[in-house]
Design a protein around this motif. Structure first.
Motif, PDB file in Angstrom:
ATOM      1  N   SER A   1       0.817  -1.223   0.000  1.00  0.00           N
ATOM      2  CA  SER A   1       0.000   0.000   0.000  1.00  0.00           C
ATOM      3  C   SER A   1       0.850   1.272   0.000  1.00  0.00           C
ATOM      4  O   SER A   1       0.330   2.380  -0.025  1.00  0.00           O
ATOM      5  CB  SER A   1      -0.921   0.015   1.221  1.00  0.00           C
ATOM      6  OG  SER A   1      -0.141   0.104   2.406  1.00  0.00           O
ATOM      7  N   GLY A   2       2.183   1.094   0.055  1.00  0.00           N
ATOM      8  CA  GLY A   2       3.074   2.246   0.000  1.00  0.00           C
ATOM      9  C   GLY A   2       3.319   2.940   1.329  1.00  0.00           C
ATOM     10  O   GLY A   2       3.879   4.036   1.377  1.00  0.00           O
ATOM     11  N   GLN A   3       2.928   2.285   2.448  1.00  0.00           N
ATOM     12  CA  GLN A   3       3.170   2.877   3.781  1.00  0.00           C
ATOM     13  C   GLN A   3       4.656   2.910   4.108  1.00  0.00           C
ATOM     14  O   GLN A   3       5.099   3.700   4.926  1.00  0.00           O
ATOM     15  CB  GLN A   3       2.445   2.070   4.855  1.00  0.00           C
ATOM     16  CG  GLN A   3       0.927   2.168   4.814  1.00  0.00           C
ATOM     17  CD  GLN A   3       0.294   1.181   5.787  1.00  0.00           C
ATOM     18  OE1 GLN A   3       0.717   1.075   6.930  1.00  0.00           O
ATOM     19  NE2 GLN A   3      -0.709   0.454   5.332  1.00  0.00           N
ATOM     20  N   ILE A   4       5.412   1.995   3.507  1.00  0.00           N
ATOM     21  CA  ILE A   4       6.862   1.921   3.752  1.00  0.00           C
ATOM     22  C   ILE A   4       7.598   1.852   2.414  1.00  0.00           C
ATOM     23  O   ILE A   4       7.019   1.488   1.388  1.00  0.00           O
ATOM     24  CB  ILE A   4       7.236   0.691   4.633  1.00  0.00           C
ATOM     25  CG1 ILE A   4       6.630  -0.594   4.039  1.00  0.00           C
ATOM     26  CG2 ILE A   4       6.811   0.893   6.075  1.00  0.00           C
ATOM     27  CD1 ILE A   4       6.985  -1.868   4.791  1.00  0.00           C
ATOM     28  N   ASP A   5       8.874   2.241   2.424  1.00  0.00           N
ATOM     29  CA  ASP A   5       9.679   2.276   1.194  1.00  0.00           C
ATOM     30  C   ASP A   5      10.545   1.024   1.029  1.00  0.00           C
ATOM     31  O   ASP A   5      10.987   0.705  -0.074  1.00  0.00           O
ATOM     32  CB  ASP A   5      10.593   3.507   1.213  1.00  0.00           C
ATOM     33  CG  ASP A   5       9.802   4.789   1.401  1.00  0.00           C
ATOM     34  OD1 ASP A   5       8.977   5.091   0.513  1.00  0.00           O
ATOM     35  OD2 ASP A   5       9.980   5.469   2.433  1.00  0.00           O
ATOM     36  N   ALA A   6      10.827   0.352   2.154  1.00  0.00           N
ATOM     37  CA  ALA A   6      11.658  -0.850   2.135  1.00  0.00           C
ATOM     38  C   ALA A   6      11.267  -1.699   3.337  1.00  0.00           C
ATOM     39  O   ALA A   6      10.557  -1.230   4.231  1.00  0.00           O
ATOM     40  CB  ALA A   6      13.137  -0.466   2.201  1.00  0.00           C
ATOM     41  N   MET A   7      11.737  -2.931   3.364  1.00  0.00           N
ATOM     42  CA  MET A   7      11.383  -3.779   4.506  1.00  0.00           C
ATOM     43  C   MET A   7      12.470  -4.799   4.825  1.00  0.00           C
ATOM     44  O   MET A   7      13.094  -5.371   3.933  1.00  0.00           O
ATOM     45  CB  MET A   7      10.064  -4.517   4.241  1.00  0.00           C
ATOM     46  CG  MET A   7       9.609  -5.352   5.439  1.00  0.00           C
ATOM     47  SD  MET A   7       7.822  -5.538   5.518  1.00  0.00           S
ATOM     48  CE  MET A   7       7.512  -6.623   4.146  1.00  0.00           C
ATOM     49  N   SER A   8      12.682  -4.994   6.119  1.00  0.00           N
ATOM     50  CA  SER A   8      13.566  -6.041   6.622  1.00  0.00           C
ATOM     51  C   SER A   8      12.658  -7.004   7.368  1.00  0.00           C
ATOM     52  O   SER A   8      12.058  -6.630   8.376  1.00  0.00           O
ATOM     53  CB  SER A   8      14.614  -5.429   7.568  1.00  0.00           C
ATOM     54  OG  SER A   8      15.384  -6.448   8.174  1.00  0.00           O
ATOM     55  N   ASN A   9      12.530  -8.236   6.853  1.00  0.00           N
ATOM     56  CA  ASN A   9      11.575  -9.155   7.464  1.00  0.00           C
ATOM     57  C   ASN A   9      11.950 -10.609   7.180  1.00  0.00           C
ATOM     58  O   ASN A   9      12.942 -10.886   6.512  1.00  0.00           O
ATOM     59  CB  ASN A   9      10.155  -8.844   6.966  1.00  0.00           C
ATOM     60  CG  ASN A   9       9.106  -8.963   8.065  1.00  0.00           C
ATOM     61  OD1 ASN A   9       9.072  -9.953   8.789  1.00  0.00           O
ATOM     62  ND2 ASN A   9       8.254  -7.954   8.188  1.00  0.00           N
ATOM     63  N   THR A  10      11.133 -11.519   7.712  1.00  0.00           N
ATOM     64  CA  THR A  10      11.398 -12.951   7.611  1.00  0.00           C
ATOM     65  C   THR A  10      10.512 -13.601   6.546  1.00  0.00           C
ATOM     66  O   THR A  10       9.652 -12.953   5.962  1.00  0.00           O
ATOM     67  CB  THR A  10      11.120 -13.627   8.969  1.00  0.00           C
ATOM     68  OG1 THR A  10       9.802 -13.249   9.394  1.00  0.00           O
ATOM     69  CG2 THR A  10      12.120 -13.211  10.022  1.00  0.00           C
ATOM     70  N   ASP A  11      10.736 -14.882   6.318  1.00  0.00           N
ATOM     71  CA  ASP A  11       9.861 -15.664   5.445  1.00  0.00           C
ATOM     72  C   ASP A  11       8.733 -16.295   6.261  1.00  0.00           C
ATOM     73  O   ASP A  11       8.903 -16.498   7.456  1.00  0.00           O
ATOM     74  CB  ASP A  11      10.685 -16.764   4.750  1.00  0.00           C
ATOM     75  CG  ASP A  11      11.219 -16.310   3.398  1.00  0.00           C
ATOM     76  OD1 ASP A  11      10.700 -15.320   2.873  1.00  0.00           O
ATOM     77  OD2 ASP A  11      12.142 -16.945   2.873  1.00  0.00           O
ATOM     78  N   PRO A  12       7.568 -16.533   5.623  1.00  0.00           N
ATOM     79  CA  PRO A  12       7.322 -16.528   4.180  1.00  0.00           C
ATOM     80  C   PRO A  12       7.061 -15.152   3.545  1.00  0.00           C
ATOM     81  O   PRO A  12       6.992 -15.044   2.329  1.00  0.00           O
ATOM     82  CB  PRO A  12       6.069 -17.406   4.035  1.00  0.00           C
ATOM     83  CG  PRO A  12       5.346 -17.240   5.335  1.00  0.00           C
ATOM     84  CD  PRO A  12       6.413 -17.086   6.375  1.00  0.00           C
ATOM     85  N   VAL A  13       6.938 -14.099   4.354  1.00  0.00           N
ATOM     86  CA  VAL A  13       6.603 -12.766   3.832  1.00  0.00           C
ATOM     87  C   VAL A  13       7.544 -12.301   2.722  1.00  0.00           C
ATOM     88  O   VAL A  13       7.100 -11.874   1.651  1.00  0.00           O
ATOM     89  CB  VAL A  13       6.565 -11.724   4.985  1.00  0.00           C
ATOM     90  CG1 VAL A  13       6.660 -10.305   4.462  1.00  0.00           C
ATOM     91  CG2 VAL A  13       5.273 -11.886   5.780  1.00  0.00           C
ATOM     92  N   MET A  14       8.853 -12.399   2.948  1.00  0.00           N
ATOM     93  CA  MET A  14       9.806 -11.838   1.967  1.00  0.00           C
ATOM     94  C   MET A  14       9.816 -12.610   0.649  1.00  0.00           C
ATOM     95  O   MET A  14       9.928 -12.011  -0.425  1.00  0.00           O
ATOM     96  CB  MET A  14      11.215 -11.760   2.574  1.00  0.00           C
ATOM     97  CG  MET A  14      11.350 -10.758   3.716  1.00  0.00           C
ATOM     98  SD  MET A  14      10.713  -9.092   3.372  1.00  0.00           S
ATOM     99  CE  MET A  14      11.931  -8.452   2.217  1.00  0.00           C
ATOM    100  N   THR A  15       9.681 -13.939   0.714  1.00  0.00           N
ATOM    101  CA  THR A  15       9.632 -14.712  -0.524  1.00  0.00           C
ATOM    102  C   THR A  15       8.368 -14.373  -1.315  1.00  0.00           C
ATOM    103  O   THR A  15       8.391 -14.267  -2.550  1.00  0.00           O
ATOM    104  CB  THR A  15       9.700 -16.227  -0.235  1.00  0.00           C
ATOM    105  OG1 THR A  15      11.019 -16.536   0.222  1.00  0.00           O
ATOM    106  CG2 THR A  15       9.421 -17.061  -1.484  1.00  0.00           C
ATOM    107  N   MET A  16       7.260 -14.165  -0.603  1.00  0.00           N
ATOM    108  CA  MET A  16       6.003 -13.808  -1.278  1.00  0.00           C
ATOM    109  C   MET A  16       6.136 -12.471  -2.011  1.00  0.00           C
ATOM    110  O   MET A  16       5.732 -12.337  -3.163  1.00  0.00           O
ATOM    111  CB  MET A  16       4.864 -13.752  -0.263  1.00  0.00           C
ATOM    112  CG  MET A  16       4.493 -15.137   0.249  1.00  0.00           C
ATOM    113  SD  MET A  16       3.071 -15.131   1.339  1.00  0.00           S
ATOM    114  CE  MET A  16       2.746 -16.905   1.436  1.00  0.00           C
TER     115      MET A  16
END
Length: 348
Positions: free
Chosen positions: A188-203
Motif C-alpha cells: 500500500s506504500g506505507q513503507i519504502d523498504a522492509m527487513s523481514n522474515t519468510d514466508p513474507v519476503m519470498t512472497m
C-alpha cells in the motif's frame, strides 16, 4: 518341598521387580520438573524463524516432556523480550542477540537451546515506492518496515545500513509484524523498504513487489552479511531461572531438539499438514517455496556454536555504541548443557 516353593516365590518376586524396572525406565529417567506450567512469549510465531517452536507444539513434544505451555504471540521480538523482563513470560522464543544486548544493560538472560543457525531475514526495496533505487544511500530519510522496532529484523537493517554510512537516526523504522500486515504495509506504500522474515519476503519477492538487497535466509548469504555463522532464534530465559529450574530447562531443550530432529527428515507435505492453515498466508505453493529457501537455516541439534556468538557480538558492537565488546562475557549469554543432553537422547 517348602524350600522349593519359597525359592520359586523369591524368584517370581525378583522377576516381577526386574520386569517393573525394565518397563519404567522413563519414570526413573525423568527428574521432577520444578515448574510444569510455562508462559512462552514469541514475536511473530507464523514466521519460519520460529518453525521449530510451532512443530514441537503441534506434535505434542512439550506435553511429552511433562510441560504445559501457553504461547503468547507478539508483534516482534522486542515485545516478547519486554514480556520476559516484565515477568509475564517465563521463556522467550527469540533472537540470540538479545542476550548480548541485555547484558550490556546489566540484565542477564541466557539461551538454553538454539533453533536457527541463520537469521532468515531479508531486506528488500519496494519496487513501487522506489522504482529508481540505485544504492543503499537512497534509503536516507525513508520509512523501513521491520517486525517491531528493536527486534532482530531491525538489527539486520541497522547493520546493513551502517555499512553504507547510514545511521539508525537517518531512517524511520515502522513496526509491521511478520504476516499479512507486513505484506499490506509494503504493497500500500506505507513503507519504502522492509527487513523481514519468510514466508513474507519470498512472497513479496516472487510477486515482484521488492528487490532484495541483503539476504540471510541461507548460510552463504549469512556469511556474506555477517562475516561468520550467526545464531538466530533460541529459547532464552532469565539467568536465575536456569539455576532455579534446571530440570524444566532440560525438558524445554528436549522438546525443541525433538522438533529439530523431526524437521531434518520432514517433507514439504509434512510441514503443510502440521502448521496452522493461517501460516500459509493463502498461498501454499509460495509457502513451500519459502520453506525450501530457509530449510538449511534451521538448527540441527540445538547446540550454540561458540564462533556464532562472537559473530553476533562483533555485528552488534559495529553499530550499537552502548555495546562494548570487551565488556561482554559471551559465556554467560548461553549454555549448551541442556542441548547436548537432548542431542544425545534424540540422536539429533
Amino acid at each position: 518341598m517348602k524350600t522349593t516353593l519359597l525359592t520359586r516365590r523369591v524368584f517370581t518376586s525378583a522377576a516381577a521387580l526386574a520386569a517393573a524396572c525394565v518397563a519404567a525406565p522413563a519414570l526413573r529417567a525423568q527428574p521432577k520438573l520444578e515448574k510444569t506450567k510455562l508462559a512462552i512469549a514469541v514475536g511473530g510465531k507464523a514466521a519460519f524463524y520460529y518453525l521449530p517452536l510451532t512443530i514441537s507444539e503441534q506434535l505434542g513434544y512439550f506435553k511429552a516432556e511433562g510441560l504445559d505451555v501457553e504461547i503468547s504471540d507478539f508483534a516482534g521480538g522486542a515485545k516478547a523480550l519486554q514480556a520476559l523482563v516484565g515477568g509475564s513470560a517465563d521463556v522467550v522464543s527469540g533472537a540470540y542477540e538479545h542476550t548480548i544486548n541485555m547484558q550490556s544493560k546489566n540484565q542477564h538472560i541466557q539461551s538454553i537451546v538454539l533453533m536457527g543457525r541463520a537469521p532468515q531475514i531479508a531486506m528488500g526495496i519496494s519496487t513501487k515506492a522506489m522504482p529508481n533505487y540505485k544504492s543503499l544511500a537512497d534509503l536516507k530519510g525513508k520509512k523501513i518496515g521491520v517486525s517491531a522496532p528493536g527486534s532482530s529484523t531491525n538489527m539486520v537493517a541497522n547493520l546493513v545500513l551502517s555499512r553504507a554510512g547510514i545511521k539508525a537516526a537517518d531512517v524511520s523504522y515502522v513496526g509491521v509484524g511478520t504476516a499479512a500486515g507486513a505484506l499490506a504495509a509494503l504493497r500500500s506504500g506505507q513503507i519504502d523498504a522492509m527487513s523481514n522474515t519468510d514466508p513474507v519476503m519470498t512472497m513479496l519477492e516472487q510477486k515482484g513487489d521488492v528487490k532484495i538487497v541483503s539476504d540471510t535466509r541461507t548460510l552463504k548469504g549469512t556469511l556474506e552479511v555477517f562475516g561468520g555463522p550467526m545464531p538466530a532464534a533460541c529459547f532464552y530465559v532469565q539467568a536465575d531461572f536456569v539455576k532455579a529450574n534446571p530440570n524444566t530447562c532440560q525438558a524445554l531443550a528436549n522438546a525443541i531438539v525433538h522438533g529439530l530432529k523431526w524437521l531434518q527428515t520432514a517433507g514439504p507435505s509434512d510441514i503443510i499438514k502440521t502448521v496452522p492453515e493461517s501460516y500459509l498466508l493463502g498461498d501454499r505453493a509460495l509457502y513451500l517455496a519459502s520453506f525450501n529457501k530457509v530449510r538449511e537455516a534451521i538448527a540441527l541439534d540445538g547446540v550454540m556454536p561458540e564462533e556464532g556468538t562472537r559473530t553476533a557480538l562483533k555485528a552488534l558492537a559495529s553499530f550499537e555504541p552502548s555495546i562494548k565488546a570487551d565488556k561482554i562475557e559471551l559465556g554467560k549469554t548461553y549454555t549448551n548443557e541442556f542441548a547436548r543432553r537432548a542431542k544425545e537422547r534424540f540422536k539429533a
